[in-house]
Structures are given as C-alpha cells and as structure tokens.
Enzyme design. Structure first.
Site, mmCIF file in Angstrom:
data_model
loop_
_atom_site.group_PDB
_atom_site.id
_atom_site.type_symbol
_atom_site.label_atom_id
_atom_site.label_comp_id
_atom_site.label_asym_id
_atom_site.label_seq_id
_atom_site.Cartn_x
_atom_site.Cartn_y
_atom_site.Cartn_z
ATOM 1 N N ALA A 224 0.812 -1.215 0.000
ATOM 2 C CA ALA A 224 0.000 0.000 0.000
ATOM 3 C C ALA A 224 0.849 1.270 0.000
ATOM 4 O O ALA A 224 0.480 2.280 -0.608
ATOM 5 C CB ALA A 224 -0.939 0.000 1.208
ATOM 6 N N GLU B 114 9.601 -14.993 -8.548
ATOM 7 C CA GLU B 114 10.780 -15.107 -7.691
ATOM 8 C C GLU B 114 11.809 -14.065 -8.102
ATOM 9 O O GLU B 114 12.178 -13.961 -9.271
ATOM 10 C CB GLU B 114 11.382 -16.516 -7.813
ATOM 11 C CG GLU B 114 12.509 -16.770 -6.832
ATOM 12 C CD GLU B 114 13.021 -18.196 -6.917
ATOM 13 O OE1 GLU B 114 14.005 -18.499 -6.208
ATOM 14 O OE2 GLU B 114 12.452 -18.993 -7.680
ATOM 15 N N ASP C 116 11.719 -1.827 -7.549
ATOM 16 C CA ASP C 116 12.561 -2.624 -6.656
ATOM 17 C C ASP C 116 13.482 -1.652 -5.949
ATOM 18 O O ASP C 116 14.165 -0.850 -6.595
ATOM 19 C CB ASP C 116 13.364 -3.680 -7.413
ATOM 20 C CG ASP C 116 13.866 -4.764 -6.461
ATOM 21 O OD1 ASP C 116 13.021 -5.446 -5.856
ATOM 22 O OD2 ASP C 116 15.088 -4.899 -6.300
ATOM 23 N N SER C 117 13.449 -1.694 -4.654
ATOM 24 C CA SER C 117 14.191 -0.691 -3.903
ATOM 25 C C SER C 117 14.778 -1.303 -2.648
ATOM 26 O O SER C 117 14.380 -2.389 -2.209
ATOM 27 C CB SER C 117 13.276 0.488 -3.540
ATOM 28 O OG SER C 117 12.117 0.037 -2.860
ATOM 29 N N LYS D 66 8.092 13.463 2.069
ATOM 30 C CA LYS D 66 8.921 12.342 1.633
ATOM 31 C C LYS D 66 8.842 12.170 0.124
ATOM 32 O O LYS D 66 9.845 11.839 -0.531
ATOM 33 C CB LYS D 66 8.491 11.053 2.346
ATOM 34 C CG LYS D 66 9.346 9.841 1.985
ATOM 35 C CD LYS D 66 8.849 8.570 2.659
ATOM 36 C CE LYS D 66 9.637 7.366 2.199
ATOM 37 N NZ LYS D 66 9.116 6.089 2.743
#
Length: 203
Positions: free
Chosen positions: A10, A40, A69-70, A176
């Site tokens: 979320a 995967e 992706d972080s 942010k």
C-alpha cells in the site's frame, strides 16, 4: 491509462499514484487487477528484479505494468542489505522492526562518520507491445544509532536523509514524496516516459 503495479504494498502504490496520476495514469495494485502472480526475485541488482516483476505482471494481465525494486545500501556493510532489504536477517526477522534491530546490531561498533548509506529505487514499466522504460533514483544519508520518527515504513526510522535533515520517518508523506529515492526514480521515469508530453507517449 490503467497501469498495474507489480505489488500489493500500500505504501509503494500510494507514492506512485500521488505522482503518476498527474500524467493520466491510473495505478492499481495486482490485487485490484486480479493478478496473483508472485515472481521469484532471482536478480542480483535492483534493475533485474524490477524487470522480473514488471514482466511477470504484464504477461499475467495483458496490461502495462510497473514495478519498483528498492532497498537500502550501507557502505560499512559492503552494500548490504541491498536487494535483500525486505528479507534481511533471514526467517528470524519477520517485521520491519526486526530487520531494523538486525541492521543496528551489525552496525553497533561502526562510528557515526562511517555509517553512510543510500536508499535506491529502480522503476521499470513494460507494455504488451514491447515498450520498456527503466529509471533509477538514489537518496544519500546515514544510519542513526536509534529510531527517530513514527512515519514511513521499512528502514525509514533509522535512515537520516541528508537533503531532508531528518529521518524519512519524521517526514509527512507529501514531504517524503519530494526527496525520497522513489520520488527521484519517478521523476526520472516521468522525464523518460513523457518529456514535455503526456500519456500518448505510452499508448
């Protein structure tokens, strides 16, 4: 245009929606799109894992898909936790708090000046007709000795962002969204995807 986010997180979805909605993109989660694949993450870089997730979701639903992706990279730990940020510490670390504790334990003998780190985000969008856009964003900072702030998620309470002058957990979401690694990746993504134009670049 509807874009499926290769995630049900979320927090990530809210951050992407807040920025991409201005460009005519309706970002929905996998669950909202009826997609239940869990590819995967076998890549060794953020770029590889981001693409793996985006391609899997796009193939499952036939719609454009975007993946983030972080993770956190700590210099004193040779880049750990890196792509394993969400799984850091193994099966004994089942929550964000557990992973923070594990990180702080590994850094307990590292002095303040050696605790430099950065958050990294790579965003990949793939479309059924073969278009692919990849953008990377980084936010420099350092790891504190204890938690500060009650907001955010993941490692936010111990990551002191240099540009913000506080931890991510001490920032309001809209603040942010101006300085985070994901915000920077999104701005780079928007520039690549749209330039001065809008949605038609992706259609």
């Amino acid at each position: 245009m509807k874009v499926v986010m290769a995630s049900n997180n979320a927090h990530k979805i809210a951050e992407l929606r807040a920025i991409l909605s201005a460009y005519g993109l309706d970002v929905v989660s996998q669950r909202e799109a009826g997609v239940h694949v869990e590819p995967e993450e076998t890549g060794t870089t953020f770029e590889e894992n981001s693409r793996i997730k985006a391609v899997a979701v796009m193939q499952a639903c036939g719609l454009p898909a975007v993946a983030d992706d972080s993770g956190l990279m700590v210099d004193a730990l040779n880049g750990e936790p890196g792509v394993y940020s969400a799984r850091y510490g193994g099966p004994d670390c089942i929550s964000d708090s557990d992973r923070i504790n594990y990180l702080l334990k590994k850094l307990e003998n590292v002095p303040e000046g050696k605790r430099t780190a950065k958050f990294v985000s790579v965003i990949t969008l793939v479309t059924p007709d073969g278009k692919e856009i990849v953008a990377r964003g980084e936010c420099p900072g350092h790891i504190l000795f204890e938690r500060h702030g009650n907001g955010g998620f993941g490692y936010d309470p111990v990551f002191f962002a240099e540009d913000a002058g506080c931890t991510f957990a001490e920032l309001a979401p809209e603040q942010k969204n101006q300085v985070s690694h994901r915000a920077r990746a999104l701005r780079a993504f928007v520039e690549k995807a749209f330039g001065t134009k809008k949605e038609k670049e992706l259609c």
